[in-house]
Design a protein around this motif. Sequence first.
Motif, PDB file in Angstrom:
ATOM      1  N   MET A  93       6.493  54.252  10.733  1.00  0.00           N
ATOM      2  CA  MET A  93       7.192  55.508  10.369  1.00  0.00           C
ATOM      3  C   MET A  93       7.138  55.653   8.844  1.00  0.00           C
ATOM      4  O   MET A  93       7.357  54.676   8.127  1.00  0.00           O
ATOM      5  CB  MET A  93       8.683  55.409  10.771  1.00  0.00           C
ATOM      6  CG  MET A  93       8.882  55.247  12.293  1.00  0.00           C
ATOM      7  SD  MET A  93       8.341  56.721  13.134  1.00  0.00           S
ATOM      8  CE  MET A  93       8.841  56.288  14.782  1.00  0.00           C
TER       9      MET A  93
ATOM     10  N   LEU B 276       9.195  63.386  19.992  1.00  0.00           N
ATOM     11  CA  LEU B 276       8.868  61.992  20.323  1.00  0.00           C
ATOM     12  C   LEU B 276       9.162  61.685  21.796  1.00  0.00           C
ATOM     13  O   LEU B 276       8.385  60.998  22.457  1.00  0.00           O
ATOM     14  CB  LEU B 276       9.691  61.054  19.424  1.00  0.00           C
ATOM     15  CG  LEU B 276       9.270  59.586  19.383  1.00  0.00           C
ATOM     16  CD1 LEU B 276       7.849  59.426  18.859  1.00  0.00           C
ATOM     17  CD2 LEU B 276      10.243  58.796  18.497  1.00  0.00           C
TER      18      LEU B 276
ATOM     19  N   MET C 213       2.421  52.176  21.225  1.00  0.00           N
ATOM     20  CA  MET C 213       2.477  53.130  20.099  1.00  0.00           C
ATOM     21  C   MET C 213       2.770  54.545  20.575  1.00  0.00           C
ATOM     22  O   MET C 213       3.456  55.312  19.925  1.00  0.00           O
ATOM     23  CB  MET C 213       1.139  53.124  19.351  1.00  0.00           C
ATOM     24  CG  MET C 213       0.948  51.951  18.434  1.00  0.00           C
ATOM     25  SD  MET C 213      -0.730  51.891  17.833  1.00  0.00           S
ATOM     26  CE  MET C 213      -0.830  53.409  16.911  1.00  0.00           C
TER      27      MET C 213
ATOM     28  N   ILE D  32       6.535  54.766  21.232  1.00  0.00           N
ATOM     29  CA  ILE D  32       7.369  54.513  20.050  1.00  0.00           C
ATOM     30  C   ILE D  32       7.066  55.492  18.914  1.00  0.00           C
ATOM     31  O   ILE D  32       7.963  55.982  18.231  1.00  0.00           O
ATOM     32  CB  ILE D  32       7.166  53.073  19.537  1.00  0.00           C
ATOM     33  CG1 ILE D  32       7.598  52.055  20.593  1.00  0.00           C
ATOM     34  CG2 ILE D  32       7.929  52.842  18.236  1.00  0.00           C
ATOM     35  CD1 ILE D  32       7.290  50.614  20.206  1.00  0.00           C
ATOM     36  N   HIS D  33       5.771  55.790  18.698  1.00  0.00           N
ATOM     37  CA  HIS D  33       5.404  56.482  17.440  1.00  0.00           C
ATOM     38  C   HIS D  33       4.846  57.882  17.641  1.00  0.00           C
ATOM     39  O   HIS D  33       5.123  58.786  16.866  1.00  0.00           O
ATOM     40  CB  HIS D  33       4.365  55.624  16.714  1.00  0.00           C
ATOM     41  CG  HIS D  33       3.862  56.261  15.458  1.00  0.00           C
ATOM     42  ND1 HIS D  33       2.696  57.005  15.429  1.00  0.00           N
ATOM     43  CD2 HIS D  33       4.371  56.309  14.208  1.00  0.00           C
ATOM     44  CE1 HIS D  33       2.494  57.462  14.200  1.00  0.00           C
ATOM     45  NE2 HIS D  33       3.491  57.055  13.438  1.00  0.00           N
ATOM     46  N   ASP D  34       4.020  58.075  18.693  1.00  0.00           N
ATOM     47  CA  ASP D  34       3.299  59.353  18.795  1.00  0.00           C
ATOM     48  C   ASP D  34       4.128  60.426  19.495  1.00  0.00           C
ATOM     49  O   ASP D  34       4.772  60.176  20.519  1.00  0.00           O
ATOM     50  CB  ASP D  34       1.982  59.138  19.560  1.00  0.00           C
ATOM     51  CG  ASP D  34       1.020  58.241  18.763  1.00  0.00           C
ATOM     52  OD1 ASP D  34       1.221  58.105  17.545  1.00  0.00           O
ATOM     53  OD2 ASP D  34       0.123  57.657  19.387  1.00  0.00           O
TER      54      ASP D  34
ATOM     55  N   ARG E  62      -4.270  52.545  12.453  1.00  0.00           N
ATOM     56  CA  ARG E  62      -2.984  53.270  12.423  1.00  0.00           C
ATOM     57  C   ARG E  62      -1.827  52.285  12.542  1.00  0.00           C
ATOM     58  O   ARG E  62      -0.838  52.365  11.827  1.00  0.00           O
ATOM     59  CB  ARG E  62      -2.912  54.294  13.559  1.00  0.00           C
ATOM     60  CG  ARG E  62      -3.889  55.444  13.464  1.00  0.00           C
ATOM     61  CD  ARG E  62      -3.818  56.306  14.712  1.00  0.00           C
ATOM     62  NE  ARG E  62      -2.518  56.946  14.848  1.00  0.00           N
ATOM     63  CZ  ARG E  62      -2.002  57.300  16.024  1.00  0.00           C
ATOM     64  NH1 ARG E  62      -2.646  57.002  17.146  1.00  0.00           N
ATOM     65  NH2 ARG E  62      -0.841  57.909  16.096  1.00  0.00           N
ATOM     66  N   ASP E  63      -1.991  51.326  13.449  1.00  0.00           N
ATOM     67  CA  ASP E  63      -0.908  50.364  13.662  1.00  0.00           C
ATOM     68  C   ASP E  63      -0.707  49.492  12.427  1.00  0.00           C
ATOM     69  O   ASP E  63       0.415  49.166  12.051  1.00  0.00           O
ATOM     70  CB  ASP E  63      -1.215  49.487  14.874  1.00  0.00           C
ATOM     71  CG  ASP E  63      -0.017  48.637  15.269  1.00  0.00           C
ATOM     72  OD1 ASP E  63      -0.176  47.415  15.368  1.00  0.00           O
ATOM     73  OD2 ASP E  63       1.082  49.208  15.424  1.00  0.00           O
TER      74      ASP E  63
ATOM     75  N   GLN F 222       1.377  51.355  10.019  1.00  0.00           N
ATOM     76  CA  GLN F 222       2.786  51.395  10.448  1.00  0.00           C
ATOM     77  C   GLN F 222       3.452  50.035  10.238  1.00  0.00           C
ATOM     78  O   GLN F 222       4.589  49.954   9.774  1.00  0.00           O
ATOM     79  CB  GLN F 222       2.866  51.803  11.931  1.00  0.00           C
ATOM     80  CG  GLN F 222       2.470  53.257  12.189  1.00  0.00           C
ATOM     81  CD  GLN F 222       2.096  53.512  13.639  1.00  0.00           C
ATOM     82  OE1 GLN F 222       2.479  52.773  14.536  1.00  0.00           O
ATOM     83  NE2 GLN F 222       1.313  54.565  13.885  1.00  0.00           N
TER      84      GLN F 222
ATOM     85  N   LYS G 143       6.525  48.938   7.968  1.00  0.00           N
ATOM     86  CA  LYS G 143       7.705  48.301   8.589  1.00  0.00           C
ATOM     87  C   LYS G 143       8.020  46.952   7.931  1.00  0.00           C
ATOM     88  O   LYS G 143       9.169  46.628   7.682  1.00  0.00           O
ATOM     89  CB  LYS G 143       7.435  48.045  10.084  1.00  0.00           C
ATOM     90  CG  LYS G 143       7.596  49.226  10.994  1.00  0.00           C
ATOM     91  CD  LYS G 143       7.474  48.837  12.469  1.00  0.00           C
ATOM     92  CE  LYS G 143       6.046  48.771  12.930  1.00  0.00           C
ATOM     93  NZ  LYS G 143       5.903  48.686  14.412  1.00  0.00           N
TER      94      LYS G 143
END
Length: 352
Positions: free
Chosen positions: A1, A113, A182, A185-187, A323-324, A327, A331
Amino acid sequence: MAPQGSQAELEFGGPLGAAALLLLLPATMFHLLLVARSGPARLLGPPPYLPELEELWSPWALLLCLTWLGLQAALYLLPARKVAEGQELKDKSRLRYPINGNPIYDFFLGRELNPRICSFDFKYFCELRPGLIGWVLINLALLMQEAELRGSPSLAMWLVNGFQLLYVGDALWHEEAVLTTMDIIHDGFGFMLAFGDLAWVPFTYSLQAQFLLYHPEPLGLPLASVICLINAVGYYIFRGANSQKNTFRKNPSDPRVADLETISTATGRRLLVSGWWGMVRHPNYLGDLIMALAWSLPCGVSHLLPYFYLLYFTALLVHREARDEQQCLQKYGLAWRAYCRRVPYRIVPYIY
Ligand SMILES: NC(=O)C1=CN([C@@H]2O[C@H](COP(=O)(O)OP(=O)(O)OC[C@H]3O[C@@H](n4cnc5c(N)ncnc54)[C@H](OP(=O)(O)O)[C@@H]3O)[C@@H](O)[C@H]2O)C=CC1
Ligand SMILES: CC(C)CCC[C@@H](C)[C@H]1CC=C2C3=C(CC[C@@]21C)[C@@]1(C)CC[C@H](O)C(C)(C)[C@@H]1CC3
């Protein structure tokens, strides 16, 4: 995020990339389906033929799709299903940012989300049910069509059906694990995941079975045994790595993971640096890619088309891993850099 107040990184090439993908993805899927049905099955080059418009529209097909979605939605709402806790956000709440400067980008990536009506979670529903189960149903229909056409399904068709049924069955068996992916949680739930779940998965992931129906591939038992071994190795790594991380995330004191070496982070969460996650930073991707290879091999090596999934999936996971990484860097900061020094390879040991 992205940290609060900073300009969130635009992904997938921002609005231009998103706009290109909005056109390219449906066109690619349409091309693949036409090529799979053609004699030459030549992946690179123009489509073998363009069907008449009336061939592309069938009220019965629409009714079948809506009935299938309705059936899955009804099953999804059955009271008997288990309710699992989702992932908490850092400050226990969910921040919402009104972003209206890039509608195409929002449409592609999605902004909501967890889109829900009452307890019906659209993203969670679409991720595992209509597309994934539809995928193995299409495979089964193709296997039955080959039996009608040639008297019995080929060994190659049995292998592809079996491998992919294992993969979908595993996903449903470990349904709760999808909550730590992901996508959940994220997309956001936009075109990418909606089209991906409902169209791309069932019709592109069944390419090998579609190819085999129109291009039978003789397969001997010795080679079939080697391919089964490759799929088994891939599944062992995939399942082992995902279960190890999910067990650790749910309960670090679980005896199955308690002895693993970890790195502490400023957030209080720890990172595994031994076991599967000490081999490479995404061992689950490695197992998934090995299985993708095993799904293509029964189709022989005379055509590129059956390897489209492996090529696409490699690109998807390399992009997803990047991408991960971003993130995780946001984090965990220095702890993630320490993890990268300890575990320098991303997906393939000593290669990438
Ligand atoms: N068939 C298909 O089309 C696709 C399949 N997949 C598969 O889905 C599965 C899930 O993949 P994906 O959703 O990308 O996410 P992952 O399951 O790889 O989870 C990534 C998250 O795991 C946590 N993590 C990473 N490293 C460590 C570590 N060393 N110790 C502890 N936690 C760690 C981090 O989250 P945190 O620390 O916040 O918990 C990170 O953000 C994979 O097996 C993949 O192959 C994925 C995409 C497409
Ligand atoms: C259309 C674009 C090119 C990209 C769309 C990507 C989607 C098709 C995938 C993104 C993440 C996915 C996952 C699975 C299926 C494909 C999509 C939706 C997954 C449900 C497959 C089964 C696995 O066991 C899983 C770990 C549950 C997967 C979760 C991610």
